[in-house]
Design a protein around this motif. Structure first.
Motif, PDB file in Angstrom:
ATOM      1  N   PHE A   1     -17.295   4.733   4.209  1.00  0.00           N
ATOM      2  CA  PHE A   1     -16.494   4.427   5.401  1.00  0.00           C
ATOM      3  C   PHE A   1     -17.353   4.531   6.660  1.00  0.00           C
ATOM      4  CE2 PHE A   1     -11.679   4.792   4.496  1.00  0.00           C
ATOM      5  CZ  PHE A   1     -11.810   4.221   3.249  1.00  0.00           C
ATOM      6  N   VAL A   2     -18.123   5.613   6.763  1.00  0.00           N
ATOM      7  CA  VAL A   2     -18.962   5.827   7.947  1.00  0.00           C
ATOM      8  C   VAL A   2     -19.991   4.709   8.089  1.00  0.00           C
ATOM      9  CG1 VAL A   2     -20.731   7.374   8.930  1.00  0.00           C
ATOM     10  CG2 VAL A   2     -18.590   8.319   8.053  1.00  0.00           C
ATOM     11  N   GLY A   3     -20.475   4.177   6.986  1.00  0.00           N
ATOM     12  CA  GLY A   3     -21.492   3.138   7.006  1.00  0.00           C
ATOM     13  C   GLY A   3     -20.967   1.734   7.263  1.00  0.00           C
ATOM     14  N   HIS A   4     -19.676   1.597   7.482  1.00  0.00           N
ATOM     15  CA  HIS A   4     -19.076   0.287   7.727  1.00  0.00           C
ATOM     16  C   HIS A   4     -18.336   0.291   9.060  1.00  0.00           C
ATOM     17  CE1 HIS A   4     -20.046  -0.153   3.507  1.00  0.00           C
ATOM     18  NE2 HIS A   4     -19.864  -1.461   3.649  1.00  0.00           N
ATOM     19  N   ASP A   5     -18.177  -0.897   9.621  1.00  0.00           N
ATOM     20  CA  ASP A   5     -17.517  -1.043  10.917  1.00  0.00           C
ATOM     21  C   ASP A   5     -16.011  -1.172  10.790  1.00  0.00           C
ATOM     22  OD1 ASP A   5     -20.069  -1.272  12.388  1.00  0.00           O
ATOM     23  OD2 ASP A   5     -20.249  -3.124  11.221  1.00  0.00           O
ATOM     24  N   GLY A   6     -15.565  -1.711   9.664  1.00  0.00           N
ATOM     25  CA  GLY A   6     -14.138  -1.931   9.482  1.00  0.00           C
ATOM     26  C   GLY A   6     -13.741  -1.831   8.027  1.00  0.00           C
ATOM     27  N   ILE A   7     -12.464  -1.586   7.810  1.00  0.00           N
ATOM     28  CA  ILE A   7     -11.902  -1.453   6.464  1.00  0.00           C
ATOM     29  C   ILE A   7     -10.602  -2.240   6.398  1.00  0.00           C
ATOM     30  CG2 ILE A   7     -10.949   0.137   4.733  1.00  0.00           C
ATOM     31  CD1 ILE A   7     -13.185   1.829   6.992  1.00  0.00           C
ATOM     32  N   PHE A   8     -10.542  -3.182   5.447  1.00  0.00           N
ATOM     33  CA  PHE A   8      -9.308  -3.904   5.158  1.00  0.00           C
ATOM     34  C   PHE A   8      -8.667  -3.229   3.955  1.00  0.00           C
ATOM     35  CE2 PHE A   8      -6.863  -6.835   2.603  1.00  0.00           C
ATOM     36  CZ  PHE A   8      -6.024  -7.414   3.542  1.00  0.00           C
ATOM     37  N   LEU A   9      -7.413  -2.790   4.115  1.00  0.00           N
ATOM     38  CA  LEU A   9      -6.673  -2.153   3.033  1.00  0.00           C
ATOM     39  C   LEU A   9      -5.482  -3.023   2.637  1.00  0.00           C
ATOM     40  CD1 LEU A   9      -6.537   1.554   4.283  1.00  0.00           C
ATOM     41  CD2 LEU A   9      -8.037   0.602   2.518  1.00  0.00           C
ATOM     42  N   ALA A  10      -5.433  -3.384   1.365  1.00  0.00           N
ATOM     43  CA  ALA A  10      -4.252  -4.034   0.812  1.00  0.00           C
ATOM     44  C   ALA A  10      -3.397  -2.926   0.222  1.00  0.00           C
ATOM     45  CB  ALA A  10      -4.648  -5.051  -0.255  1.00  0.00           C
ATOM     46  N   CYS A  11      -2.202  -2.775   0.737  1.00  0.00           N
ATOM     47  CA  CYS A  11      -1.380  -1.596   0.472  1.00  0.00           C
ATOM     48  C   CYS A  11      -0.121  -1.948  -0.309  1.00  0.00           C
ATOM     49  CB  CYS A  11      -0.974  -0.952   1.796  1.00  0.00           C
ATOM     50  SG  CYS A  11      -2.344  -0.622   2.910  1.00  0.00           S
ATOM     51  N   PRO A  12      -0.118  -1.719  -1.609  1.00  0.00           N
ATOM     52  CA  PRO A  12       1.116  -1.920  -2.357  1.00  0.00           C
ATOM     53  C   PRO A  12       2.210  -0.998  -1.833  1.00  0.00           C
ATOM     54  CG  PRO A  12      -0.742  -1.528  -3.823  1.00  0.00           C
ATOM     55  CD  PRO A  12      -1.209  -1.235  -2.432  1.00  0.00           C
ATOM     56  N   GLU A  13       3.431  -1.423  -1.995  1.00  0.00           N
ATOM     57  CA  GLU A  13       4.566  -0.611  -1.548  1.00  0.00           C
ATOM     58  C   GLU A  13       5.252   0.005  -2.767  1.00  0.00           C
ATOM     59  OE1 GLU A  13       7.350  -2.032   1.627  1.00  0.00           O
ATOM     60  OE2 GLU A  13       8.763  -1.940  -0.032  1.00  0.00           O
ATOM     61  N   TYR A  14       5.317   1.316  -2.786  1.00  0.00           N
ATOM     62  CA  TYR A  14       6.032   2.052  -3.827  1.00  0.00           C
ATOM     63  C   TYR A  14       7.201   2.766  -3.168  1.00  0.00           C
ATOM     64  CZ  TYR A  14       2.182   1.717  -7.286  1.00  0.00           C
ATOM     65  OH  TYR A  14       1.233   1.283  -8.181  1.00  0.00           O
ATOM     66  N   ASN A  15       8.412   2.401  -3.512  1.00  0.00           N
ATOM     67  CA  ASN A  15       9.600   3.064  -2.980  1.00  0.00           C
ATOM     68  C   ASN A  15       9.562   3.162  -1.453  1.00  0.00           C
ATOM     69  OD1 ASN A  15      10.705   3.520  -5.596  1.00  0.00           O
ATOM     70  ND2 ASN A  15       9.254   5.206  -5.848  1.00  0.00           N
ATOM     71  N   ALA A  16       9.243   2.057  -0.808  1.00  0.00           N
ATOM     72  CA  ALA A  16       9.196   1.924   0.647  1.00  0.00           C
ATOM     73  C   ALA A  16       8.070   2.738   1.288  1.00  0.00           C
ATOM     74  CB  ALA A  16      10.538   2.265   1.290  1.00  0.00           C
ATOM     75  N   GLY A  17       7.057   3.123   0.512  1.00  0.00           N
ATOM     76  CA  GLY A  17       5.924   3.878   1.039  1.00  0.00           C
ATOM     77  C   GLY A  17       4.626   3.373   0.432  1.00  0.00           C
ATOM     78  N   ILE A  18       3.546   4.095   0.695  1.00  0.00           N
ATOM     79  CA  ILE A  18       2.248   3.692   0.160  1.00  0.00           C
ATOM     80  C   ILE A  18       2.031   4.328  -1.205  1.00  0.00           C
ATOM     81  CG2 ILE A  18       1.335   3.441   2.483  1.00  0.00           C
ATOM     82  CD1 ILE A  18      -0.411   5.918   1.916  1.00  0.00           C
ATOM     83  N   THR A  19       1.053   3.817  -1.930  1.00  0.00           N
ATOM     84  CA  THR A  19       0.788   4.334  -3.272  1.00  0.00           C
ATOM     85  C   THR A  19       0.212   5.749  -3.203  1.00  0.00           C
ATOM     86  OG1 THR A  19      -1.465   3.432  -3.336  1.00  0.00           O
ATOM     87  CG2 THR A  19       0.306   2.028  -4.189  1.00  0.00           C
ATOM     88  N   PRO A  20       0.561   6.574  -4.182  1.00  0.00           N
ATOM     89  CA  PRO A  20      -0.040   7.906  -4.246  1.00  0.00           C
ATOM     90  C   PRO A  20      -1.569   7.837  -4.328  1.00  0.00           C
ATOM     91  CG  PRO A  20       1.821   7.766  -5.755  1.00  0.00           C
ATOM     92  CD  PRO A  20       1.574   6.380  -5.236  1.00  0.00           C
ATOM     93  N   LEU A  21      -2.098   6.834  -5.016  1.00  0.00           N
ATOM     94  CA  LEU A  21      -3.547   6.668  -5.127  1.00  0.00           C
ATOM     95  C   LEU A  21      -4.187   6.534  -3.755  1.00  0.00           C
ATOM     96  CD1 LEU A  21      -6.173   6.072  -6.729  1.00  0.00           C
ATOM     97  CD2 LEU A  21      -5.444   3.669  -6.752  1.00  0.00           C
ATOM     98  N   LEU A  22      -3.628   5.678  -2.918  1.00  0.00           N
ATOM     99  CA  LEU A  22      -4.196   5.442  -1.597  1.00  0.00           C
ATOM    100  C   LEU A  22      -4.019   6.661  -0.695  1.00  0.00           C
ATOM    101  CD1 LEU A  22      -5.705   3.407   0.068  1.00  0.00           C
ATOM    102  CD2 LEU A  22      -3.543   2.289   0.601  1.00  0.00           C
TER     103      LEU A  22
END
Length: 191
Positions: A71-92
């Motif tokens: 993360f520190v070595g990059h300027d930006g991060i694109f996150l594709a965020c699945p929706e689990y029960n109206a929230g984000i995944t536990p993994l993420l």
């Protein structure tokens, strides 16, 4: 000025994931616009469920440190965020929690630009999860999140045989997000 270095990552590691397709498509569109893209799979960075007692006894896992350095070595991060029960995944969520605990040099969230997207079989396209993710990143972690987001409803039929978005409106929405993301990343790089 060098081209922005961008991570693209899905919050799902399931084979055939709609968000995996969205991640691949975002990577393609970013590369076309001359971004230096790194595709990241969270499957390659397994982490235990965050537990403060575990952190106290064993320290922060090496995979969290590796992700923090990426993360520190990059300027930006694109996150594709699945929706689990109206929230984000536990993994993420777990991944972000562990990265936030790393005490190595460099700030993985502040001064880093994030872009968010979601693909969902439902009619909302993952929007409810993206709202939660935006709160975590901006309020909880101090990240810069571009205002534009892409949501892909009815994702099981949203991609064509070449894994492009079948609907022109959705394709245009992704292009606008990518353009805004790159502008914000370049602006942050110049500071």
């Amino acid at each position: 000025m060098r081209n922005p270095k961008i991570i693209v990552c899905s919050g799902s590691v399931r084979s055939g994931s709609h968000n995996g397709k969205l991640t691949a498509l975002a990577a393609k569109r970013l590369s076309i616009r001359d971004a230096d893209v790194t595709r990241l799979s969270l499957r390659d960075y397994p982490l235990p469920v965050y537990d403060g007692d575990l952190e106290d006894s064993d320290g922060v896992p090496e995979n969290a440190k590796r992700l923090q350095r990426l993360f520190v070595g990059h300027d930006g991060i694109f996150l594709a965020c699945p929706e689990y029960n109206a929230g984000i995944t536990p993994l993420l969520k777990n991944t972000l929690d562990w990265i936030s605990r790393v005490k190595e040099p460099g700030e993985p969230f502040r001064h880093r630009v994030f872009a968010l997207g979601a693909a969902s079989p439902g009619g909302f396209g993952g929007m409810r999860g993206l709202i939660g993710m935006r709160t975590i990143l901006e309020v909880g972690l101090g990240a810069i999140v571009v205002p534009q987001m892409v949501t892909i409803p009815k994702a099981s039929s949203a991609f064509d045989d070449t894994d492009e978005l079948a609907e022109e409106r959705l394709s245009g929405q992704l292009d606008k997000l990518v353009d805004a993301f790159l502008r914000a990343s370049k602006l942050e790089m110049s500071r």
